[in-house]
Scaffold this motif. Sequence first.
Motif, mmCIF file in Angstrom:
data_model
loop_
_atom_site.group_PDB
_atom_site.id
_atom_site.type_symbol
_atom_site.label_atom_id
_atom_site.label_comp_id
_atom_site.label_asym_id
_atom_site.label_seq_id
_atom_site.Cartn_x
_atom_site.Cartn_y
_atom_site.Cartn_z
ATOM 1 N N ASP A 207 0.848 -1.182 0.000
ATOM 2 C CA ASP A 207 0.000 0.000 0.000
ATOM 3 C C ASP A 207 0.893 1.245 0.000
ATOM 4 O O ASP A 207 1.908 1.280 0.705
ATOM 5 N N ALA A 208 0.465 2.245 -0.771
ATOM 6 C CA ALA A 208 1.247 3.486 -0.832
ATOM 7 C C ALA A 208 0.900 4.369 0.364
ATOM 8 O O ALA A 208 0.330 5.449 0.245
ATOM 9 N N ASP A 209 1.231 3.876 1.543
ATOM 10 C CA ASP A 209 1.081 4.618 2.805
ATOM 11 C C ASP A 209 2.426 5.284 3.053
ATOM 12 O O ASP A 209 3.415 4.597 3.359
ATOM 13 N N TRP B 279 0.246 10.195 3.075
ATOM 14 C CA TRP B 279 -0.554 9.554 2.020
ATOM 15 C C TRP B 279 -1.068 8.222 2.556
ATOM 16 O O TRP B 279 -0.310 7.442 3.148
ATOM 17 N N LEU B 280 -2.325 7.963 2.310
ATOM 18 C CA LEU B 280 -2.905 6.665 2.642
ATOM 19 C C LEU B 280 -3.357 6.025 1.341
ATOM 20 O O LEU B 280 -4.196 6.580 0.627
ATOM 21 N N ARG B 281 -2.788 4.872 1.049
ATOM 22 C CA ARG B 281 -3.061 4.186 -0.218
ATOM 23 C C ARG B 281 -3.040 5.174 -1.397
ATOM 24 O O ARG B 281 -3.927 5.199 -2.233
ATOM 25 N N GLY B 282 -1.992 5.987 -1.399
ATOM 26 C CA GLY B 282 -1.729 6.871 -2.530
ATOM 27 C C GLY B 282 -2.447 8.198 -2.497
ATOM 28 O O GLY B 282 -2.157 9.075 -3.308
ATOM 29 N N ARG B 283 -3.383 8.364 -1.576
ATOM 30 C CA ARG B 283 -4.112 9.637 -1.501
ATOM 31 C C ARG B 283 -3.605 10.468 -0.338
ATOM 32 O O ARG B 283 -3.387 9.959 0.758
ATOM 33 N N VAL B 284 -3.460 11.765 -0.582
ATOM 34 C CA VAL B 284 -3.065 12.668 0.491
ATOM 35 C C VAL B 284 -4.188 12.730 1.524
ATOM 36 O O VAL B 284 -5.356 12.893 1.181
#
Length: 455
Positions: free
Chosen positions: A391-393, A432-437
Amino acid sequence: MPLSETPSGPVVIRSRRVVLPDGERPADVLVRDGRIAAVAEHGSLTAETVTDLGEIALLPGLVDTHVHVNEPGRTEWEGFATATRAAAAGGVTTVIDMPLNSIPPTTTVDGLDAKRKIAEGQAWVDLGFWGGAIPGNAADLEPLHDAGVFGFKSFLAPSGVDEFPHVEQADLETALAEQARIGALAIIHAEDPAVLEAAPQQPGVHYRDFLASRPDDAEAAAVARLLDTARRTGARVHILHVSSAAVLPLLRQARADGVRVTAETCPHYLTLAAEEVPDGDTAFKCCPPIRDESNRDQLWAALANGEFIAVVSDHSPSTLDLKLLAKYGGSGDFAAAWGGIASLQLGLPAIWTEARRRGHSLSDVVRWMSSGPASLVGLTGTKGAIAVGHDADLVAFDADGTFAVIAEELHHRNPVTPYAGKTLTGAVRTTWLRGRVVDVTAEPFGRQIARPTTR
Ligand SMILES: [Zn+2]
């Protein structure tokens, strides 16, 4: 584009200081569909949106496996919205909530369902749950485990709330045997009630008196008894919030004997000390207690040696009236005040400030606060590392930035923290949580997570 806006397509995040599993280096990180799609040489990737952090470091989001949210039932102490906003602002992207101080506690599937229902739509970060093992609920453990709790907390001494009683030795044997059978992780508050009862109880505003009431022996005796029970039952156990260095030789010996045991400690034990606690400042009260400087140095040595799998907050706030803070007109009585430190938003800078002074790197901090706790709860593979497929965290962390802590400006619900007035080094710029700011003034999009069923 400003960091607060999140594009829908792939994004490259670039930094001179990306903290990767094998160390820190300049790199580009490609984020697509909420996951890390590539990690490449600095300056080598292109996308419609490139966020260049320059010298600001990029870390994997922190995983805090020890947070008391208290909702439902004691939401005025701390709720999901306030706690997870504090988490996001502090670079914590995964929170695992403790099973007590909420009413009901998470000791039945109904209790878990109540938590999940009320947390829905309120979490700014990803959120999972621990269950609780208390006297008489052995039959609830397997259904709770199947429902996705990450393991079970038990207290060996009174917990502070009536609806979550501690386990006597016979209850502990039962709980650990059942957890060995179902393959669960037992997480334990280890202080021994007999040692606590025999200790001098001197109420008042002097921290030294409180410290004497929760001696090192209380932790050592409880851990020795727990390790013996773990050895006999074969359960996998994790010692929560180790405060006393007297525990360390017991852990070393047990590991050498093949007992499956891990341990954590907390920012307050590593960065604060008994010598500095002002009279009546019950913001510093927690159990087990913050001990003296020489003990703190021993905890740091153990941390550097890899003897702790995690450094986690044990964020456990209450309302101002229960904290009895002298500065708000309370008695400042350490014996009577609620025991719990509020620090969810501050763990990363608190630890970094002290770690840096002691010659540690950002990679060390990431191991203690991100990949380590992720591995404790079986989330290696999705959380805790900047690695393809995770995950993009992510956290943009200004490792040189300093700020003064103002309790009233923190996001957790009640304006109390022992770090108030301190200047810390290291500021979270973006999460970022799962790619979202994550924007704590906008809608939350944290998800509820469950224990992975294949380990
Ligand atoms: Zn706790």
